[in-house]
Design an enzyme around this catalytic site. Structure first.
Site, PDB file in Angstrom:
ATOM      1  N   PHE A 125      19.356  25.470  17.831  1.00 42.49           N
ATOM      2  CA  PHE A 125      18.380  25.249  18.902  1.00 42.49           C
ATOM      3  C   PHE A 125      17.181  26.190  18.797  1.00 42.49           C
ATOM      4  CE2 PHE A 125      22.724  24.482  20.379  1.00 42.49           C
ATOM      5  CZ  PHE A 125      22.658  23.122  20.659  1.00 42.49           C
TER       6      PHE A 125
ATOM      7  N   PRO B 165      26.640  29.215  19.605  1.00 40.95           N
ATOM      8  CA  PRO B 165      25.653  29.499  18.557  1.00 40.95           C
ATOM      9  C   PRO B 165      24.258  28.947  18.848  1.00 40.95           C
ATOM     10  CG  PRO B 165      27.738  28.922  17.566  1.00 40.95           C
ATOM     11  CD  PRO B 165      27.898  28.703  19.043  1.00 40.95           C
ATOM     12  N   CYS B 166      23.256  29.777  18.582  1.00 43.51           N
ATOM     13  CA  CYS B 166      21.883  29.419  18.945  1.00 43.51           C
ATOM     14  C   CYS B 166      21.076  28.847  17.784  1.00 43.51           C
ATOM     15  CB  CYS B 166      21.159  30.652  19.488  1.00 43.51           C
ATOM     16  SG  CYS B 166      20.954  31.979  18.277  1.00 43.51           S
ATOM     17  N   GLN B 167      21.553  29.016  16.546  1.00 41.11           N
ATOM     18  CA  GLN B 167      20.732  28.623  15.386  1.00 41.11           C
ATOM     19  C   GLN B 167      20.260  27.162  15.429  1.00 41.11           C
ATOM     20  OE1 GLN B 167      23.546  30.276  15.317  1.00 41.11           O
ATOM     21  NE2 GLN B 167      23.456  32.050  13.949  1.00 41.11           N
TER      22      GLN B 167
END
Length: 199
Positions: A136, A132-134
């Site tokens: 970062f 998951p990128c949220q």
């Protein structure tokens, strides 16, 4: 002489058959169907268990991969088009899993990755994962490894450590490199290097 059953040729002919059959849009493609298509892609080659026979009559194993945080299957689709065979994929979102099953295959495990034991997942040559990128994202809370979903990087580490793929590819947003002057990237490189990989 050139290898009449090279992986590049397999991939090109396989993808041509996929397009012609419209499998990616009109139905599931399970492992048996996918293998059958690979065989029909090269009728002049005698397929063997777990691979295909090249022009010099030696069995060549098809590289395999597993896909963590698979989503709708972007990573899986790209690797399959490159000639690799998916052993397993993991995704928690039910809708994404249904899309994956419809377009790519039934081998996806629809579950929380934290609940999956690595001994229940087949080993593969390559491991890929877009955790998951949220946490970062530069437009988000920037909570990093301590944020909701940010700790899932360590699930990638767990699978890599236990399954020991030959190669792994982890994907995230540019904020993973830039946040806190590269702290998260450097920490990830340190952890992954300690597993014995050149990163």
């Amino acid at each position: 002489s050139s290898d009449v059953c090279s992986s590049d040729l397999v991939s090109k002919k396989f993808n041509k058959i996929l397009k012609k059959s419209q499998i990616m849009n009109n139905g599931d493609m399970d492992a048996a169907r996918r293998q059958k298509l690979k065989q029909s892609a090269l009728p002049e080659c005698a397929s063997g268990p777990g691979g295909y026979t090249n022009g010099h009559n030696t069995t060549k194993k098809i590289p395999t991969f597993i896909d963590l945080f698979a989503g709708c299957g972007g990573f899986s689709l790209g690797l399959m088009k490159a000639g690799l065979e998916c052993q397993s994929a993991i995704e928690i979102d039910q809708d994404a899993c249904e899309t994956y099953r419809h377009n790519i295959g039934k081998h996806i495990i629809c579950s929380d990755i934290k609940e999956i034991k690595t001994k229940d997942v087949p080993k593969a040559d390559v491991l890929v994962g877009g955790f998951p990128c949220q946490p970062f994202s530069l437009s988000g809370l920037q909570s990093g490894f301590s944020g909701s979903g940010g700790d899932l990087f360590y699930e990638c580490v767990r699978f890599i450590n236990d399954l020991k793929p030959k190669v792994f590819v982890l994907e995230n947003v540019t904020g993973f490199v830039r946040l806190q002057k590269g702290f998260y990237l450097n920490e990830a490189l340190k952890i992954l290097s300690e597993l014995g990989y050149l990163v």
